[in-house]
Each structure stands twice: as structure tokens, then as C-alpha cells.
Design an enzyme around this catalytic site. Sequence first.
Site, PDB file in Angstrom:
ATOM      1  N   CYS A  79       0.837  -1.199   0.000  1.00  0.00           N
ATOM      2  CA  CYS A  79       0.000   0.000   0.000  1.00  0.00           C
ATOM      3  C   CYS A  79       0.878   1.258   0.000  1.00  0.00           C
ATOM      4  CB  CYS A  79      -0.991  -0.035   1.173  1.00  0.00           C
ATOM      5  SG  CYS A  79      -2.303   1.201   1.001  1.00  0.00           S
ATOM      6  N   HIS A 178      -3.920  -4.751   0.163  1.00  0.00           N
ATOM      7  CA  HIS A 178      -3.444  -5.286   1.445  1.00  0.00           C
ATOM      8  C   HIS A 178      -3.539  -6.806   1.437  1.00  0.00           C
ATOM      9  CE1 HIS A 178      -2.918  -1.566   3.755  1.00  0.00           C
ATOM     10  NE2 HIS A 178      -3.853  -1.092   2.952  1.00  0.00           N
ATOM     11  N   GLU A 180      -2.555  -8.828   3.592  1.00  0.00           N
ATOM     12  CA  GLU A 180      -2.883  -9.295   4.952  1.00  0.00           C
ATOM     13  C   GLU A 180      -4.370  -9.172   5.256  1.00  0.00           C
ATOM     14  OE1 GLU A 180      -1.583  -6.454   4.154  1.00  0.00           O
ATOM     15  OE2 GLU A 180      -1.952  -4.884   5.638  1.00  0.00           O
TER      16      GLU A 180
END
Lengths: 198, 258
Positions: A79, A178, A180
Site C-alpha cells: 500500500c 493489502h 494481509e
Amino acid sequence: MNVRAVIIPGSGANFGSLRQACLRIGVEAEVSDDPARVGAASHVILPGVGAAGHAMRGLRTRGVDRLIRTLGQPLLGICLGMQLLFEGSDEDDTECLGVLPGRVRRLPAEPRWPHMGWNRAHALPGAALFDGLDAEAWFYFVHGYAAPLDASAQACTDYGTAFASAVRAGSVHGVQFHPEKSAAAGRRVLANFFSTPC
Amino acid sequence: MLAHRLIPCLDVAGGVVVKGVRFRDHRVVGDILELSRRYAEEGADELVFYDITASPEGRRVDTGWIARVAAELDIPFCVAGGIRTVADAEQVLAAGADKISVNSPALARPGLIGELAARFGSQCVVIGIDVDAASDDHGSWRVIADSGRPDRASDSGRDLLGWVREIGERGAGEIVLNAIRADGVRGGYAHAQLAAVRAATRLPLVASGGAGAPEHFAEVFERGEADAALAASVFHSGEIHIGDLKRYLAARGIEVRL
């Protein structure tokens, strides 16, 4: 895989969830910006939530900007962390790390600004981070600025304009989304990054 | 194309998930982690947690459960309640939240929105707006402050569309519009208010309050009134399974992440 991952903190507050995402695929990531620790890592991640100007000031204050430029092992910017790899950003008119050529631009006001939510990343053939994934997998994006679709692009996403949702130049990788927070597709991207030979 | 998001909303009070009707009479519906896990597995795109007592009680949101949720979830989540300063927001984000949502404290001190945007970026700053369904004598909708505690809830002195424009100018990144009359009664989303807000801002807009059937979600997306739809009662009760809902929406031609 014998991974010694280090997450460089300071460019954002979200390294907690990133550490957990690494743990879920069996990688214990240390959070450190100590030059010796980072230098000894097999894989380095530069995460980021926040504004470019604030993040770059933080990296410079601690000399981390110079450290990142000298890394030889695989590096993954996430990001804002990916945006900081470029020469500069429209956000706060910030001079960034310059590891990748080009400038990060503000996304257009249409259809919405910022770009927030799940969108598809169209991976280019041979994009290693997307190995084993559908060519149009869904990922979670939250950003108002984006990288140019040029030579380093590995995946393309469309939102008002087409932008690079993943980049690569040698051992330097970046993803605008993202991983994650992108469920199974995100897990795969992280696992692919940790499979990159050092 | 961006997927339309489905967002279960978990109202948190005293460390458990609760649900009320029109913001009142809350009862316990379950454990924070169990419900989070269930919704992620069903295919929720995002979760929102409202610490519904933090703001009215004048205390900050508890970060213990945030860290536990962050350890489990691999989808994004937003935390609201009691965030009054940049330092408060920093704690919530450091505990693992992806976004922070501010409601009453932004009404009390609008400068907070700009401070949060400057520190964390607009994309991280969600503004919750609680609005009364009835319009006033001048035909405008009133924004309500401190809705989390009925005895403290009051007219903020602001009208809906004026506030929407102001928060956009101050750097907000997303709006969650909670229609108080519609909340928990399952009669459909507040279309008139959503359409008016949609026309007044280009910020991502989340519809909240009133979802009771799959058609309600389809309507709000097909009318182009919202980018995401939030609901609590129908998901908590198990009446609507998020995976089934997404397949229903996809069959109607609405882009969702499956």
C-alpha cells in the site's frame, strides 16, 4: 523455506495485522528498523497506512530511507509502502525513496475517491507474486493515490483510471492492495513473496 | 469494477456483541471472536465494530479485543466509539484495526477529522452519521449526537447534507449513514436520505439501518445509493447467510466478491 522476515515499522500503524498474516502462513516476522537486523533478514516488508509526507519524514529521521535503498534481499512494499518506493508522490508533494522510477499520482474523483474496497487485480503473465491465483483475483484496496502503469507493473487494476496494483523491479516488489486483509488470495501473495529466492 | 461490500455490524458493549432496536433495549447476541470468525467464513467483505457505550460514557474504546480480532481476521475491520484524538486513533490502529470511525466526537469538534486525515490519510477516516428519519420544519434531516445512549442523545444542531459536505471538505474518506428510525426494524434502507447524500458527495457511502430481507440489499445497490450495505439483526439471527446473500445479488447482476 528458511525465511527470516523483518517488517520495517514506522511507515504506518498496521504492522500488527501483517505480523499475524505472516504467522498464519508459518512465517514469524520480526518488527525492526535496526540496520543489522534488517540486513540479516532474508525477506523485508515495508508496510504502510498513513500519509506519504508523514511516513517519509519518519523514515528519514531514523535513517531508514538510506537503509532501504541499500537492501539486496527481496523487499515487499504494501500500500503506502509500495508508493514510497517511487521517486515522488502527489500526496503532500512528497519526495520518496526513488527505488522505482515514476511518480505516484492522485486517483481521479470519479467514480469515487478514495478507492476503498474489494477490486480485481489483473496479473500480467509470469507475475511471480500471483502464482497459482486466478488471473482476476479479488483483493482489498484502501488508497487515494496510485502508481503509474509502466515498465515495473505486474498487475493492473481499474478504478477511474488504470493503475499498477503490483510492481516489480529485480528484488523489489510492491502491491497496492493489502494482502494481509485479502483473505485466501492475499495469503497466496504473501506465501509467493516468501518463496522468492534471496 | 469495485465489488459492492456486505458489512456485518457488531455493536460491542462490556466486551460482548449486543443489538438493540432503534438504538435502544440492547440484548447480548454473542461473543466478539466467534461472530467475527463466522462472518469472515461466510464471506463478509469487512466488519464494523461499534463500541456503543464508549462515546456517551466519555471513555476510549478498549483495545484488548481489537488485538484479538486482528489476530484472527484476514478481512478488514473498522472500529468506532470513543475516538476523540489522534492519540486515541493511533492506539486503535496499532491494536490492529484497519480504519477508525468517528461520530459524536467529530460533531463536538469537527477539526478532529482534518487532524486524523493528516496523520493517517483520508482512506483511514470513516465518519458515522446518525440521522433522524423525520425532516424538520425546513425540510432538512437532523444529525443526532450521542445516539449510543438514549438519555444523552440530542440534536447536534446540524442538518444532514450540510454536515456531509463539511466532512468531505475536512478530509473524511468514507461515510456510514445510520438511519435511526430504520435501525433494527427491518423495513428496508432509508432510500430518500441515502439518495440525497449520494448526490451531495463522491465519498464512498455505506448504508446502515433497516435491512430485513435480501431484496433490501439488492434495492440499495441497484438504485446506486450506496457502495456498501451494513446490517446487524438479520446476520446475527442467522436469518440471512452472507454467502447465500452474495449469490442472490450476483444472480441479479450485482457485482460482489464471491
